[in-house]
Design a protein around this motif. Structure first.
Motif, PDB file in Angstrom:
ATOM      1  N   LEU B 148       0.811  -1.211   0.000  1.00 35.59           N
ATOM      2  CA  LEU B 148       0.000   0.000   0.000  1.00 35.59           C
ATOM      3  C   LEU B 148       0.849   1.268   0.000  1.00 35.59           C
ATOM      4  O   LEU B 148       0.668   2.168  -0.811  1.00 35.59           O
ATOM      5  N   LEU B 149       1.801   1.296   0.908  1.00 32.70           N
ATOM      6  CA  LEU B 149       2.600   2.487   1.094  1.00 32.70           C
ATOM      7  C   LEU B 149       3.414   2.804  -0.158  1.00 32.70           C
ATOM      8  O   LEU B 149       3.456   3.941  -0.619  1.00 32.70           O
ATOM      9  N   LEU B 150       4.045   1.755  -0.721  1.00 29.99           N
ATOM     10  CA  LEU B 150       4.854   1.937  -1.923  1.00 29.99           C
ATOM     11  C   LEU B 150       4.019   2.483  -3.067  1.00 29.99           C
ATOM     12  O   LEU B 150       4.415   3.421  -3.765  1.00 29.99           O
ATOM     13  N   LEU B 151       2.827   1.893  -3.270  1.00 33.11           N
ATOM     14  CA  LEU B 151       1.976   2.310  -4.372  1.00 33.11           C
ATOM     15  C   LEU B 151       1.594   3.767  -4.238  1.00 33.11           C
ATOM     16  O   LEU B 151       1.647   4.536  -5.196  1.00 33.11           O
ATOM     17  N   ILE B 152       1.217   4.154  -3.020  1.00 26.63           N
ATOM     18  CA  ILE B 152       0.718   5.513  -2.829  1.00 26.63           C
ATOM     19  C   ILE B 152       1.854   6.522  -2.958  1.00 26.63           C
ATOM     20  O   ILE B 152       1.701   7.583  -3.571  1.00 26.63           O
ATOM     21  N   LEU B 153       3.019   6.165  -2.413  1.00 27.60           N
ATOM     22  CA  LEU B 153       4.158   7.070  -2.539  1.00 27.60           C
ATOM     23  C   LEU B 153       4.572   7.222  -4.002  1.00 27.60           C
ATOM     24  O   LEU B 153       4.783   8.332  -4.487  1.00 27.60           O
ATOM     25  N   ALA B 154       4.653   6.098  -4.704  1.00 26.30           N
ATOM     26  CA  ALA B 154       5.052   6.153  -6.110  1.00 26.30           C
ATOM     27  C   ALA B 154       4.007   6.927  -6.916  1.00 26.30           C
ATOM     28  O   ALA B 154       4.351   7.735  -7.788  1.00 26.30           O
ATOM     29  N   LEU B 156       2.017   9.272  -5.808  1.00 26.97           N
ATOM     30  CA  LEU B 156       2.154  10.692  -5.460  1.00 26.97           C
ATOM     31  C   LEU B 156       3.288  11.320  -6.265  1.00 26.97           C
ATOM     32  O   LEU B 156       3.142  12.410  -6.832  1.00 26.97           O
ATOM     33  N   ALA B 157       4.417  10.614  -6.330  1.00 22.95           N
ATOM     34  CA  ALA B 157       5.563  11.127  -7.066  1.00 22.95           C
ATOM     35  C   ALA B 157       5.205  11.321  -8.538  1.00 22.95           C
ATOM     36  O   ALA B 157       5.487  12.369  -9.131  1.00 22.95           O
ATOM     37  N   ILE B 158       4.566  10.321  -9.121  1.00 22.42           N
ATOM     38  CA  ILE B 158       4.249  10.396 -10.553  1.00 22.42           C
ATOM     39  C   ILE B 158       3.243  11.504 -10.835  1.00 22.42           C
ATOM     40  O   ILE B 158       3.396  12.283 -11.779  1.00 22.42           O
ATOM     41  N   SER B 159       2.202  11.627  -9.990  1.00 18.10           N
ATOM     42  CA  SER B 159       1.195  12.651 -10.279  1.00 18.10           C
ATOM     43  C   SER B 159       1.763  14.044 -10.060  1.00 18.10           C
ATOM     44  O   SER B 159       1.447  14.975 -10.811  1.00 18.10           O
ATOM     45  N   SER B 160       2.637  14.201  -9.050  1.00 19.46           N
ATOM     46  CA  SER B 160       3.259  15.516  -8.850  1.00 19.46           C
ATOM     47  C   SER B 160       4.127  15.879 -10.041  1.00 19.46           C
ATOM     48  O   SER B 160       4.089  17.002 -10.547  1.00 19.46           O
ATOM     49  N   LEU B 161       4.906  14.909 -10.476  1.00 21.08           N
ATOM     50  CA  LEU B 161       5.806  15.158 -11.613  1.00 21.08           C
ATOM     51  C   LEU B 161       5.007  15.525 -12.858  1.00 21.08           C
ATOM     52  O   LEU B 161       5.326  16.503 -13.553  1.00 21.08           O
ATOM     53  N   ALA B 162       3.945  14.758 -13.106  1.00 20.90           N
ATOM     54  CA  ALA B 162       3.154  15.014 -14.307  1.00 20.90           C
ATOM     55  C   ALA B 162       2.483  16.384 -14.231  1.00 20.90           C
ATOM     56  O   ALA B 162       2.441  17.125 -15.222  1.00 20.90           O
ATOM     57  N   GLY B 163       1.970  16.736 -13.038  1.00 21.73           N
ATOM     58  CA  GLY B 163       1.327  18.034 -12.865  1.00 21.73           C
ATOM     59  C   GLY B 163       2.315  19.168 -13.092  1.00 21.73           C
ATOM     60  O   GLY B 163       2.028  20.145 -13.797  1.00 21.73           O
ATOM     61  N   ALA B 164       3.516  19.016 -12.501  1.00 22.25           N
ATOM     62  CA  ALA B 164       4.533  20.047 -12.661  1.00 22.25           C
ATOM     63  C   ALA B 164       4.952  20.155 -14.121  1.00 22.25           C
ATOM     64  O   ALA B 164       5.118  21.261 -14.649  1.00 22.25           O
ATOM     65  N   ALA B 165       5.112  19.016 -14.786  1.00 26.18           N
ATOM     66  CA  ALA B 165       5.529  19.031 -16.193  1.00 26.18           C
ATOM     67  C   ALA B 165       4.481  19.721 -17.056  1.00 26.18           C
ATOM     68  O   ALA B 165       4.815  20.492 -17.966  1.00 26.18           O
ATOM     69  N   THR B 166       3.208  19.468 -16.754  1.00 22.88           N
ATOM     70  CA  THR B 166       2.132  20.118 -17.502  1.00 22.88           C
ATOM     71  C   THR B 166       2.210  21.630 -17.338  1.00 22.88           C
ATOM     72  O   THR B 166       2.150  22.396 -18.315  1.00 22.88           O
ATOM     73  N   ALA B 167       2.358  22.076 -16.079  1.00 25.76           N
ATOM     74  CA  ALA B 167       2.431  23.508 -15.806  1.00 25.76           C
ATOM     75  C   ALA B 167       3.636  24.126 -16.500  1.00 25.76           C
ATOM     76  O   ALA B 167       3.552  25.221 -17.068  1.00 25.76           O
ATOM     77  N   LEU B 168       4.754  23.396 -16.467  1.00 29.15           N
ATOM     78  CA  LEU B 168       5.977  23.902 -17.092  1.00 29.15           C
ATOM     79  C   LEU B 168       5.787  24.094 -18.593  1.00 29.15           C
ATOM     80  O   LEU B 168       6.106  25.151 -19.158  1.00 29.15           O
ATOM     81  N   VAL B 169       5.243  23.095 -19.243  1.00 27.80           N
ATOM     82  CA  VAL B 169       5.026  23.176 -20.692  1.00 27.80           C
ATOM     83  C   VAL B 169       4.145  24.378 -21.024  1.00 27.80           C
ATOM     84  O   VAL B 169       4.404  25.134 -21.960  1.00 27.80           O
ATOM     85  N   MET B 170       3.107  24.580 -20.210  1.00 31.21           N
ATOM     86  CA  MET B 170       2.191  25.689 -20.435  1.00 31.21           C
ATOM     87  C   MET B 170       2.895  27.028 -20.226  1.00 31.21           C
ATOM     88  O   MET B 170       2.716  27.969 -20.995  1.00 31.21           O
TER      89      MET B 170
END
Lengths: 260, 341
Positions: B148-154, B156-170
């Motif tokens: 559980l913990l690994l999945l949620i941490l991973a 979180l990392a992926i969604s944060s990265l994707a969100g930041a990348a989206t904002a950056l591209v914009m």
């Protein structure tokens, strides 16, 4: 063995993450026998069981009922092996009967609410043998450890496979349940199945098994009748124990007594 | 055939009730907006009766939006139930794993690079590819144990990265409406969608849903763990791949027209579990319907709630979804503390 071998392994070997955990294991086992698979921790008992069922990649050859295991489709393998892993894990709070009904999965009964009469019968029989009928509609997560392990055994028996592989089915059970489980497996063997039981309990092995396989360091160290395979020499070399021996009610009693 | 009355028929009754609910919400969604239409007017307009104006409003403006809410809610609910079944874990869901966020990044990247406009099939394809990558990476990182913990941490990392990348591209793009666009992709909305958008997303959603539903029996066997499922004849590696592809197709297709709409996939299966039990196979279709109902309701709510500017529907689902997620974490605290589900 007089009867023809149903499960044959030739030079079976398994490497797990670079470590040679099983090598050079050759076996010929017939139906109608209860085989105890014993050995110290880390000897490769579980790995052998998994390799026999085709659940882990292995070298060498396994033949079951005359067919090469590697050539059998998954579904066909599943019909030939009832596999009971350690731990009896059920991830969702499912009703006991639904869990037992999963034993009919290899036969195409994938929905426990819609079983054919034949599947229904097998499930009912397995639940009767293991004495879990009274829990049928209860959730497995509400049951005690002993009850849950009987449900797990019922699920395996419901497969009605010619080969039953049980990995420490008596672990963490009280003495009465241990005897019940072994008795149930003994009866399955008497009814024509080949039953292989991994156990640490040499006493139970000696009491119930026709054949004992002793493993050490990923190899077969001995095989034969309990009397032959659990000799004083083997106990000393493989298990580093000496044992008290006796005869009681026509069967040999072995009780590990002291470290050597 | 012996048919047991209990769980199967209860699932049937719940499914029927959900169908009725979704139907009513559809009518509601067609009636709500700047011009309020009564249910009867909506029905008339749908079958081509009544005035021209209600017909145009219902058929041209609101129907695509309602269809998208229906389909996207369904695929999100279904994906959540499928991921929870695959991982035997009630906290699994596409948005917690960063799949929609990654899909949004894929779509945004295509637009920013000028490779395609917002109505091209390149968008869903890019979204699907990134969603696939995100779920694949997540499951590889978390490994077979699916703790559980690994999945949620991973996740979180992926969604944060994707969100930041989206904002950056914009941010880097010369688009004068960049900040508006960021809001759309990160927060999600169904406003002003046309049948072109329906055509863009629906095929992928349908194929994704079909893939996930085709594996329903395997989820049931998986209740006993991967090894036992394998011993019962389930090809677990193939199942994983099909589920990842199905989720990526569905979520990627959805996100490419709606932006990121979170938490439907997490919440929907939990809403139906108390009614029909935990059987992961029986949960799939009711979860999809519950997802539809949730998104239709949220999309009606954003039009009803009085506000000066538009509320994005993704904001609303997150505002409801995150506290629900916290509640689930509290309930799962023991498992989380142990680190293993």
């Amino acid at each position: 063995m007089s009867t023809p071998a149903f499960l044959v392994a030739r030079d079976l070997g398994v490497i797990l993450s670079g470590r040679d955990v099983l090598h050079g294991v050759s076996l010929q086992l017939a139906r109608g026998h209860l085989v105890a698979l014993v050995g110290p921790n880390g000897a490769g008992k579980t790995t052998l069981l998994r390799a026999l069922a085709g659940l882990v990649e292995s070298r060498g050859e396994v033949r079951v009922g005359g067919d090469a295991l590697a050539a059998l489709p998954l579904r066909e393998r599943a019909k030939r092996f009832g596999y009971l892993p350690q731990g009896h894990l059920v991830h969702w709070p499912l009703p006991v009967r639904d869990v037992v009904a999963l034993g009919r999965f290899p036969h195409g009964a994938t929905d426990p609410a819609r079983l054919s009469p034949r599947d229904d019968e097998a499930v009912a029989r397995a639940m009767q043998i293991t004495d879990v009928v009274q829990f049928a509609e209860r959730s497995v997560t509400e049951l005690s450890g002993g009850e849950r392990s009987r449900v797990a055994l019922a699920r395996v028996l419901a497969v009605e496979a010619p080969v039953v592989l049980a990995d420490e089915p008596t672990a963490s059970l009280d003495p009465r349940y241990q005897l019940d489980v072994m008795q149930t497996l003994r009866r399955a063997a008497d009814a024509g199945a080949l039953v292989i039981v991994v156990t640490h309990d040499l006493g139970l092995a000696a009491r119930f098994a026709d054949t004992v396989l002793v493993m050490a360091g990923g190899k077969l160290a001995a095989q034969g009748t309990p009397h032959q395979a659990l000799s004083d020499d083997i106990l000393r070399q493989v298990f580093r124990v000496s044992a008290y021996r006796a005869d009681y009610q026509d069967s040999g009693v072995i009780l590990p007594w002291a470290g050597v | 055939m012996t048919v047991r009355s209990n769980p199967a028929s209860r699932a049937g009754a719940v499914t029927a009730a959900l169908l009725v609910g979704v139907g009513l919400l559809m009518i509601g969604s067609l009636g709500v907006g700047p011009v309020k239409l009564s249910p009867l007017t909506v029905m008339d307009a749908l079958i081509g009766r009544g005035g021209d104006v209600p017909q145009i409003i219902v058929q041209q403006i609101r129907l695509p939006r309602a269809i998208l809410a229906l389909a996207i809610g369904a695929i999100l609910g279904l994906s959540g139930a499928a991921l929870q079944g695959l991982l035997r874990n009630p906290l699994a869901s596409p948005s917690l794993f960063g799949a929609p966020q990654s899909a949004a990044f894929g779509a945004v990247l295509i637009i920013a690079l000028g490779w395609a406009d917002v109505r091209s099939y390149a968008l869903p394809v890019a979204g699907i590819t990134m969603a696939f990558v995100s779920v694949f990476v997540l499951l590889s990182v978390a490994g077979r144990s699916a703790s559980l913990l690994l999945l949620i941490l991973a996740g979180l990392a992926i969604s944060s990265l994707a969100g930041a990348a989206t904002a950056l591209v914009m941010n880097l793009s010369s688009n004068p409406f960049a900040s508006l666009e960021i809001a759309f992709w990160l927060l999600g909305s169904l406003e002003d969608r046309s049948f072109r958008h329906v055509a863009l997303a629906l095929p992928f959603i349908v194929v994704g849903a079909a893939l996930l539903l085709s594996q329903r029996a395997a989820f049931r066997a998986l209740s006993l763990g991967e090894e036992t499922a394998q011993s019962l004849g389930v090809d677990v590696a193939r199942l994983r791949l099909i589920v990842i592809v199905g989720v990526a197709l569905g979520v990627g297709g959805a996100v490419s027209v709606s932006g990121t709409i979170g938490f439907i996939g997490l919440v929907a299966p939990h809403l139906v579990r108390p009614l029909i039990g935990h059987d992961p196979a029986r949960l799939l279709i009711p979860s999809a319907l519950a997802g539809s109902a949730l998104l239709l309701a949220a999309d009606i709510a954003v039009r009803i709630i009085p506000s000066t500017t538009d509320i994005k529907v993704g904001v609303l689902t997150s505002i409801i979804g995150v506290p629900f997620f916290l509640y689930l974490i509290v309930r799962q605290r023991r498992a989380l503390g142990g680190g293993v589900a």
